[in-house]
Design a protein around this motif. Structure first.
Motif, mmCIF file in Angstrom:
data_model
loop_
_atom_site.group_PDB
_atom_site.id
_atom_site.type_symbol
_atom_site.label_atom_id
_atom_site.label_comp_id
_atom_site.label_asym_id
_atom_site.label_seq_id
_atom_site.Cartn_x
_atom_site.Cartn_y
_atom_site.Cartn_z
ATOM 1 N N GLU A 41 41.790 -27.608 -3.228
ATOM 2 C CA GLU A 41 43.072 -28.284 -3.011
ATOM 3 C C GLU A 41 43.388 -28.286 -1.519
ATOM 4 O OE1 GLU A 41 45.705 -26.100 -5.559
ATOM 5 O OE2 GLU A 41 44.831 -26.969 -7.368
ATOM 6 N N ARG A 42 44.166 -29.248 -1.080
ATOM 7 C CA ARG A 42 44.463 -29.416 0.346
ATOM 8 C C ARG A 42 45.069 -28.165 0.987
ATOM 9 N NH1 ARG A 42 42.400 -32.363 4.422
ATOM 10 N NH2 ARG A 42 43.915 -32.541 6.076
ATOM 11 N N PRO A 43 46.072 -27.517 0.384
ATOM 12 C CA PRO A 43 46.613 -26.301 1.005
ATOM 13 C C PRO A 43 45.559 -25.193 1.161
ATOM 14 C CG PRO A 43 48.104 -27.082 -0.696
ATOM 15 C CD PRO A 43 46.850 -27.900 -0.801
ATOM 16 N N GLU A 44 44.657 -25.076 0.181
ATOM 17 C CA GLU A 44 43.580 -24.085 0.266
ATOM 18 C C GLU A 44 42.655 -24.415 1.434
ATOM 19 O OE1 GLU A 44 42.922 -22.928 -4.421
ATOM 20 O OE2 GLU A 44 42.076 -24.818 -3.685
ATOM 21 N N TYR A 45 42.319 -25.689 1.554
ATOM 22 C CA TYR A 45 41.450 -26.139 2.642
ATOM 23 C C TYR A 45 42.093 -25.837 3.992
ATOM 24 C CZ TYR A 45 38.908 -29.262 5.750
ATOM 25 O OH TYR A 45 38.184 -29.774 6.797
ATOM 26 N N ARG A 46 43.359 -26.181 4.136
ATOM 27 C CA ARG A 46 44.077 -25.944 5.407
ATOM 28 C C ARG A 46 44.075 -24.459 5.771
ATOM 29 N NH1 ARG A 46 47.583 -30.300 7.075
ATOM 30 N NH2 ARG A 46 48.725 -28.778 8.308
ATOM 31 N N GLU A 47 44.319 -23.619 4.774
ATOM 32 C CA GLU A 47 44.346 -22.174 5.004
ATOM 33 C C GLU A 47 42.985 -21.665 5.483
ATOM 34 O OE1 GLU A 47 44.589 -18.142 2.309
ATOM 35 O OE2 GLU A 47 45.680 -19.904 1.606
ATOM 36 N N VAL A 98 40.349 -23.425 6.871
ATOM 37 C CA VAL A 98 39.902 -23.947 8.175
ATOM 38 C C VAL A 98 40.793 -23.475 9.321
ATOM 39 C CG1 VAL A 98 38.701 -25.935 7.209
ATOM 40 C CG2 VAL A 98 41.074 -26.173 7.942
ATOM 41 N N SER A 99 42.014 -23.057 9.040
ATOM 42 C CA SER A 99 42.887 -22.564 10.112
ATOM 43 C C SER A 99 42.521 -21.139 10.537
ATOM 44 C CB SER A 99 44.353 -22.628 9.686
ATOM 45 O OG SER A 99 44.602 -21.707 8.659
ATOM 46 N N LEU A 133 29.368 -20.787 7.969
ATOM 47 C CA LEU A 133 28.778 -20.151 6.782
ATOM 48 C C LEU A 133 29.821 -19.337 6.022
ATOM 49 C CD1 LEU A 133 25.315 -19.005 8.170
ATOM 50 C CD2 LEU A 133 25.784 -20.916 6.631
ATOM 51 N N ASP A 134 30.694 -18.652 6.760
ATOM 52 C CA ASP A 134 31.768 -17.906 6.103
ATOM 53 C C ASP A 134 32.660 -18.844 5.303
ATOM 54 O OD1 ASP A 134 30.929 -15.501 7.263
ATOM 55 O OD2 ASP A 134 32.294 -15.703 8.980
ATOM 56 N N ARG A 135 32.969 -20.015 5.871
ATOM 57 C CA ARG A 135 33.811 -20.993 5.174
ATOM 58 C C ARG A 135 33.152 -21.439 3.869
ATOM 59 N NH1 ARG A 135 34.576 -23.625 10.401
ATOM 60 N NH2 ARG A 135 36.461 -22.720 11.269
ATOM 61 N N GLU A 136 31.847 -21.683 3.923
ATOM 62 C CA GLU A 136 31.131 -22.072 2.701
ATOM 63 C C GLU A 136 31.319 -21.016 1.621
ATOM 64 O OE1 GLU A 136 27.023 -22.568 3.762
ATOM 65 O OE2 GLU A 136 27.339 -24.627 4.471
ATOM 66 N N GLU A 137 31.186 -19.758 2.008
ATOM 67 C CA GLU A 137 31.319 -18.672 1.045
ATOM 68 C C GLU A 137 32.744 -18.588 0.494
ATOM 69 O OE1 GLU A 137 29.856 -15.330 3.272
ATOM 70 O OE2 GLU A 137 27.769 -15.994 3.077
ATOM 71 N N VAL A 138 33.733 -18.793 1.352
ATOM 72 C CA VAL A 138 35.123 -18.748 0.900
ATOM 73 C C VAL A 138 35.424 -19.928 -0.023
ATOM 74 C CG1 VAL A 138 37.544 -18.820 1.634
ATOM 75 C CG2 VAL A 138 35.901 -17.439 2.912
#
Length: 181
Positions: free
Chosen positions: A113-119, A121-122, A129-134
């Protein structure tokens, strides 16, 4: 005739189709009885008695598809969650639930969801790689115990492939090329 033969061969090689077909074939009579007894709290003496009870009950899925009690309480995918769980996830996530097999492992995920994505990437401390895992930890809903710790101990490409699929199903990949007007 050759068209039917090609269809049969392609169906045999399709891992998703095989997983769905094996869910039905692997489920024995005793397993069905056990699942039914747990849910209803009643003792069923025979398969015919189970059929009488299950024929009366009809469950509706997210898309209004009707399921018998035995279908509702049986795995939707071999060694996976029950149809009841899958339909619950569809209800919770507006029908956007996806299944992908990886050499014997199955994963079910939802879009980001957009709020999850924003959180995510911020957070400037996270690498790509950490982002992929999250992303995968947040969106994979089956297996139930899926976590960053498990991701780090699994095959290296799983998190990357799942993250790519999650991003695609979350709207980050164009489905068509732009059209000049």
């Amino acid at each position: 005739m050759s068209g039917n033969k090609e269809t049969l061969i392609s169906q045999q090689q399709d891992p998703i189709l095989q997983a769905f077909q094996s869910a039905k074939s692997e489920q024995g009579e005793d397993e069905q009885l056990g699942l039914f007894e747990q849910e209803k709290g009643t003792k069923v003496e025979s398969t015919s008695e189970l059929n009488k009870l299950t024929d009366k009950e009809v469950y509706k899925g997210f898309d209004e598809t009707e399921y018998s009690a035995s279908e509702w309480h049986s795995p939707a995918i071999a060694n996976g969650p029950t149809r009841k769980e899958v339909e619950g996830w569809k209800e919770k996530y507006s029908g956007f639930i996806y299944f992908v097999p990886f050499e014997g492992d199955i994963f079910i995920f939802r879009p980001l969801e957009r709020p999850e994505y924003r959180e995510i990437v911020s957070n400037t401390t996270l690498t790509a790689l950490d982002r992929e895992e999250v992303f995968t930890e947040k969106c994979v809903i089956y297996p139930y115990d899926f976590s960053i710790e498990k991701i780090k101990k699994s095959r290296a490409g799983i998190a990357s492939l799942l993250a790519e699929m999650i991003m695609e199903k979350s709207g980050f990949v164009a489905q068509t090329a732009p059209i000049k007007l």
